[in-house]
Design a protein around this motif. Sequence first.
Motif, PDB file in Angstrom:
ATOM      1  N   SER A  15      15.178  33.309  35.432  1.00  0.00           N
ATOM      2  CA  SER A  15      14.372  32.511  36.150  1.00  0.00           C
ATOM      3  C   SER A  15      15.420  32.252  37.458  1.00  0.00           C
ATOM      4  O   SER A  15      14.834  32.230  38.636  1.00  0.00           O
ATOM      5  CB  SER A  15      13.997  31.249  35.550  1.00  0.00           C
TER       6      SER A  15
ATOM      7  N   LYS B 248      14.458  32.994  41.453  1.00  0.00           N
ATOM      8  CA  LYS B 248      14.367  31.840  42.492  1.00  0.00           C
ATOM      9  C   LYS B 248      15.315  32.511  43.703  1.00  0.00           C
ATOM     10  O   LYS B 248      14.963  32.321  44.823  1.00  0.00           O
ATOM     11  CB  LYS B 248      14.890  30.921  41.455  1.00  0.00           C
TER      12      LYS B 248
ATOM     13  N   LEU C 266       8.544  28.784  34.133  1.00  0.00           N
ATOM     14  CA  LEU C 266       7.767  28.199  35.427  1.00  0.00           C
ATOM     15  C   LEU C 266       8.580  26.954  35.850  1.00  0.00           C
ATOM     16  O   LEU C 266       8.506  26.573  36.804  1.00  0.00           O
ATOM     17  CB  LEU C 266       6.452  27.873  34.884  1.00  0.00           C
ATOM     18  N   GLU C 267       9.166  26.332  34.792  1.00  0.00           N
ATOM     19  CA  GLU C 267       9.920  25.333  35.286  1.00  0.00           C
ATOM     20  C   GLU C 267      11.292  25.507  35.959  1.00  0.00           C
ATOM     21  O   GLU C 267      11.238  24.796  36.944  1.00  0.00           O
ATOM     22  CB  GLU C 267      10.584  24.517  33.783  1.00  0.00           C
TER      23      GLU C 267
ATOM     24  N   GLY D 209      10.004  27.771  39.404  1.00  0.00           N
ATOM     25  CA  GLY D 209       9.049  26.999  40.133  1.00  0.00           C
ATOM     26  C   GLY D 209       8.090  27.791  40.867  1.00  0.00           C
ATOM     27  O   GLY D 209       7.702  28.953  40.411  1.00  0.00           O
ATOM     28  N   HIS D 210       8.063  27.647  42.161  1.00  0.00           N
ATOM     29  CA  HIS D 210       6.901  28.474  42.775  1.00  0.00           C
ATOM     30  C   HIS D 210       7.345  29.707  43.091  1.00  0.00           C
ATOM     31  O   HIS D 210       6.755  30.726  43.222  1.00  0.00           O
ATOM     32  CB  HIS D 210       6.811  27.700  44.387  1.00  0.00           C
TER      33      HIS D 210
ATOM     34  N   GLU E  26       5.643  32.633  41.050  1.00  0.00           N
ATOM     35  CA  GLU E  26       4.513  33.406  41.554  1.00  0.00           C
ATOM     36  C   GLU E  26       4.644  34.730  41.387  1.00  0.00           C
ATOM     37  O   GLU E  26       5.434  35.326  42.246  1.00  0.00           O
ATOM     38  CB  GLU E  26       3.982  32.913  42.723  1.00  0.00           C
TER      39      GLU E  26
ATOM     40  N   GLY F 236       0.995  28.502  39.193  1.00  0.00           N
ATOM     41  CA  GLY F 236       2.120  27.940  38.329  1.00  0.00           C
ATOM     42  C   GLY F 236       1.578  28.299  36.919  1.00  0.00           C
ATOM     43  O   GLY F 236       2.077  27.615  36.055  1.00  0.00           O
TER      44      GLY F 236
END
Length: 378
Positions: free
Chosen positions: A238, A242, A265-266, A269-270, A273, A372
């Motif tokens: 993740s 990011k 997802l946490e 975040g965005h 996508e 999300g």
Amino acid sequence: SAVLSLALLAGCGAQPAATNGGSGAEAGNGEQVAKIGYIGFLSGSGAAYGEAQKQGLELALTELNEANKGKLKIELITEDSGGKKESAINAANKLINQDKVVGIIGPTLSGEMFAIGPVASEAETPILGISNTAEGINDIGEYVFRNSLPESVAIPAAMDVAVKKHGIKTAAFIYAKNDDFSVSGFKTMKATAEKMGLTNLGEETFSNGDVDFAAQLTKIKAANPDALFVSALYKEGSLVVKKAREIGLNVPIIGGNGFNNPQVLEIAGHAAEGLIVATPFSPDKKDENVQNFVKKYEEKYGKKPDQFAAQAYDGMYIMAQSLLKTNKGGDRNALRDELAQLKDFNGVSGKLSFDEKRNPIGVPVVVTVKAGKFVTFE
Ligand code: 1QQ
């Protein structure tokens, strides 16, 4: 080293011969009692995997002990490995020799299974991986099983749809070099890309525990690939996703099994996508079994189950079904033989049969993150 081998030999001799029996017993009323051990990544950077597994196992356990009253009672003994091989080995030894379990579920990571599969095999104790997706898991020995779909099946499925949809011609890769699962997934990604005729524009690595991926991703961005392939556990994976978006590396990202957890997802975040992953389980599947499971899981835990919860839930059902067939709660070899014969088990993570190497035969769905949420990729 001669001294060392002698010491090892002496150590072996001092141990009691591996018994074939767990301490499962007859409760006196015809009810079989069987102890099952679970070794999970329950603390540390991958704790969300272990938590999902534990919840899936416990939901199944409650249902099974209720449904099989008078016939079979399963006792679950849970051990936390923290995702570490040494801790997993200690846990396996405890479960086998002290608790005398009839079988083991887990461990969470492929690397841990490579460490304890031989221990379980040596002790003739069946072990069922519920999330081990690396190549070679079942080559450890005939006591080793898994209901988790190997990355060699899942990754090509994700790559196939992603490459077609996005017209991908060139690729770059990044993976955790000190994690067996991540290395294996990377090898599958690379081999699949080669087969598909993609040009390899670079391979970068990191170690689990790293938090800074700027140097590797900057190099990858400079190579200007059409897509980025990431083989990693959710925490590092993740953070990679990011950072990639932060530095403006805005190409499609295709991940492996490590991304099938809501923590992605946490943490990302965005930036998550558009991420593309294959999974054997989706809570959105229009299937009565699946929807029943999702409902019960949500009632108990207040959230939707992920793939790790689903495969754990199925894993416990597989153990129970096989134990009922053996009719001998504590017999490890009887359980092993029943597991080997498993055919057409209808689980929430799909229909399951084992192939001749005890690998599951299954079909993944490809999902992507949209607004999300993980949704079916179309
Ligand atoms: C493996 C995996 C990981 C993602 C489990 C958490 O698939 O280690 O094989």
